[in-house]
Motif scaffolding. Structure first.
Motif, PDB file in Angstrom:
ATOM      1  N   SER A  50       8.468 -30.465   0.961  1.00 33.02           N
ATOM      2  CA  SER A  50       7.196 -30.932   1.181  1.00 33.02           C
ATOM      3  C   SER A  50       7.162 -31.821   0.147  1.00 33.02           C
ATOM      4  O   SER A  50       7.413 -31.828  -1.009  1.00 33.02           O
TER       5      SER A  50
ATOM      6  N   GLN B 260       3.834 -32.718  -0.743  1.00 31.97           N
ATOM      7  CA  GLN B 260       2.466 -32.614  -1.165  1.00 31.97           C
ATOM      8  C   GLN B 260       2.244 -32.521  -2.515  1.00 31.97           C
ATOM      9  O   GLN B 260       1.040 -32.735  -2.853  1.00 31.97           O
ATOM     10  N   ASN B 261       2.998 -32.406  -3.280  1.00 34.97           N
ATOM     11  CA  ASN B 261       2.816 -32.520  -4.936  1.00 34.97           C
ATOM     12  C   ASN B 261       3.392 -33.662  -5.556  1.00 34.97           C
ATOM     13  O   ASN B 261       3.032 -33.613  -6.734  1.00 34.97           O
TER      14      ASN B 261
ATOM     15  N   THR C 284      -4.981 -22.600   3.343  1.00 38.58           N
ATOM     16  CA  THR C 284      -5.877 -23.372   2.533  1.00 38.58           C
ATOM     17  C   THR C 284      -5.701 -23.072   1.057  1.00 38.58           C
ATOM     18  O   THR C 284      -5.336 -21.796   0.614  1.00 38.58           O
TER      19      THR C 284
ATOM     20  N   MET D  67      -6.214 -29.899  -6.698  1.00 35.18           N
ATOM     21  CA  MET D  67      -5.693 -30.373  -5.714  1.00 35.18           C
ATOM     22  C   MET D  67      -6.281 -29.223  -4.782  1.00 35.18           C
ATOM     23  O   MET D  67      -6.102 -28.156  -4.611  1.00 35.18           O
ATOM     24  N   TRP D  68      -6.640 -29.899  -3.419  1.00 31.88           N
ATOM     25  CA  TRP D  68      -6.861 -29.205  -2.474  1.00 31.88           C
ATOM     26  C   TRP D  68      -6.292 -29.372  -1.041  1.00 31.88           C
ATOM     27  O   TRP D  68      -5.713 -30.645  -1.026  1.00 31.88           O
ATOM     28  N   THR D  69      -5.652 -28.400  -0.569  1.00 35.13           N
ATOM     29  CA  THR D  69      -4.703 -28.450   0.711  1.00 35.13           C
ATOM     30  C   THR D  69      -5.066 -27.630   1.718  1.00 35.13           C
ATOM     31  O   THR D  69      -5.457 -26.387   1.700  1.00 35.13           O
TER      32      THR D  69
ATOM     33  N   ASP E 206      -2.746 -26.603   4.714  1.00 37.61           N
ATOM     34  CA  ASP E 206      -1.413 -26.605   5.429  1.00 37.61           C
ATOM     35  C   ASP E 206      -1.247 -25.813   6.844  1.00 37.61           C
ATOM     36  O   ASP E 206      -1.740 -24.886   7.082  1.00 37.61           O
TER      37      ASP E 206
ATOM     38  N   VAL F 174       0.596 -31.360   6.491  1.00 38.66           N
ATOM     39  CA  VAL F 174      -0.035 -30.757   5.269  1.00 38.66           C
ATOM     40  C   VAL F 174      -0.871 -31.624   4.684  1.00 38.66           C
ATOM     41  O   VAL F 174      -0.515 -33.099   4.629  1.00 38.66           O
TER      42      VAL F 174
ATOM     43  N   SER G 226      -3.402 -32.986   1.710  1.00 35.53           N
ATOM     44  CA  SER G 226      -3.893 -32.639   0.483  1.00 35.53           C
ATOM     45  C   SER G 226      -4.816 -33.928  -0.331  1.00 35.53           C
ATOM     46  O   SER G 226      -4.530 -34.926   0.069  1.00 35.53           O
TER      47      SER G 226
END
Length: 420
Positions: A3, A5-6, A353, A367-369, A371, A381, A383
């Motif tokens: 991922s 996402q980060n 979440t 960080m709000w995610t 998934d 995903v 974020s």
């Protein structure tokens, strides 16, 4: 598939640029992976392109102006088969030794000791790595050449495919960048030159500088250098990498590389979205869908994308906020541990979440995610961060999008539709 996402946009792009140039050596961001040889095909640039939906509506920040290429006095260092003007040279093989000799001719006075080399006859794109010493200390150097295509039937837009500068990254001396400029050449090519660091948090003094050039023909030249004999694992050997910005531009912009890249086969066009259960969504499609799903009234100050990934830096007047999406098909076998205690919708979609602190250098970043994993294996995903750059401090108390808005984006039917 990992991922993104980060990842922040520029780190991901810089990581891929280094993999694009080096192929087999580590990226400067060990937590990032480059899918350059994914599915056994030649490196495709679509996954690391900054193709942003409509080029007119979503133009990249920092691209513009003009740059003069090396003058007519630059020596013609092409291998004889290419310098002869014989058009059949485009079908001839250029060896790794030829590339090394050509690079040596273009470098300033000093010694270049080559390491790994690849010519034009391999499965991976041409490559030269080694160590250059101008008498002031050795510095690692890497040159990568590649031939790329645009998504679908769209013409190649060098401005959209060249490595973009990060938000506020043009010479402000903040974060992991001291300088970054993206410029359009007189022939329509785009060139980015950056001066940054191997590690965004600067835990070591290793600097990473580079030039990324993309031409309207789809020729790409990536030139990278460090102020140490190796990208990692060696102490700094000089204050700065050996080539100046002007020298990076001159070597990367040399006409000879275009002739060599012309000998590479034209890569296949990437599969379009929805062409199979594991087909990666092209960058342009990701960005177009994400743009349509964002709430109205948010200014977009920067954008980034690659195959299956897209992001915008948004500003609602209360501070910059990075929002990004990762679209991953074929994830049916994903460990259910990632979705332990997840909400399950009537159609079988799993939703997890997370609201956690940021994992990079910025202070007070959150960080709000959301998934999601659909029954057909499509993972989406989304974020959002309370900063436009994860290596910079928070610019606001909370991200610009609420958890409900992130949920709506992740669950949208647009991600499974062949239409926008």
């Amino acid at each position: 598939m990992p991922s993104h996402q980060n990842d922040d946009p520029f780190e991901s792009r810089l990581s891929d640029a280094l993999h694009r140039a080096g192929g087999s050596f580590d990226s400067p961001r060990t937590e990032l992976t480059a899918a350059g040889a994914r599915r056994g095909r030649r490196m495709q640039v679509q996954r690391r392109a900054a193709v942003v939906g409509s080029a007119a509506a979503l133009a990249l920040v920092g691209v513009g102006g003009a740059l003069i290429l090396p003058d007519d006095h630059t020596p013609d260092t092409r291998p004889a088969s290419l310098a002869s003007g014989d058009r059949t040279a485009e079908e001839k093989t250029v060896s790794g030794d030829d590339l090394v000799r050509t690079l040596r001719e273009l470098l300033p006075e000093g010694t270049f000791t080559d390491g790994e080399t690849r010519g034009t006859d391999g499965e991976l794109p041409p490559l030269v790595t080694g160590v250059f010493d101008d008498g002031e200390g050795p510095g690692a150097l890497s040159l990568g050449l590649d031939r790329i295509t645009a998504d679908g039937d769209e013409p190649i837009d060098p401005r959209a495919l060249v490595l973009p500068c990060p938000e506020n990254g043009q010479g402000n001396g903040q974060g992991d960048m001291d300088s970054c400029t993206s410029e359009v050449l007189s022939d329509g090519s785009a060139l980015t030159v950056y001066q940054g660091y191997e590690y965004p948090d600067r835990r070591e003094d290793t600097k990473a500088w580079g030039a990324d050039l993309v031409t309207p023909e789809g020729y790409r030249v990536s030139l990278l250098e460090w102020n140490a004999p190796a990208e990692k694992g060696e102490p700094v050997s000089r204050p700065e990498p050996p080539l100046t910005v002007a020298q990076l531009k001159k070597v990367a912009g040399a006409e000879v590389w275009r002739g060599i890249i012309a000998s590479l086969p034209v890569p296949e066009k990437p599969a379009s979205a929805g062409s199979g259960p594991s087909a990666q969504m092209p960058a342009t499609v990701v960005m177009r869908k994400l743009a349509l799903l964002l709430p109205k009234g948010l200014d977009r100050t920067a954008a980034d994308s690659q195959e299956g990934f897209g992001s915008f830096v948004l500003d609602d007047g209360k501070g910059a906020s990075l929002v990004q999406v990762n679209v991953q098909p074929g994830m049916s076998d994903l460990s259910r541990e990632l979705f332990g205690g997840a909400e399950i919708l009537d159609d079988g979609t799993l939703i997890a979440t997370h609201q956690v602190p940021g994992e990079k250098a910025g202070a007070d970043v959150v960080m709000w995610t959301v998934d999601t994993l659909r029954k057909d294996g499509l993972r989406v995903v989304v974020s959002a961060f309370n900063t436009g750059d994860q290596n910079q401090d928070a610019t606001r108390a909370e991200p610009s999008l609420t958890m409900n808005q992130l949920r709506d984006i992740a669950l949208s039917a647009r991600w499974t539709s062949d239409e926008d």
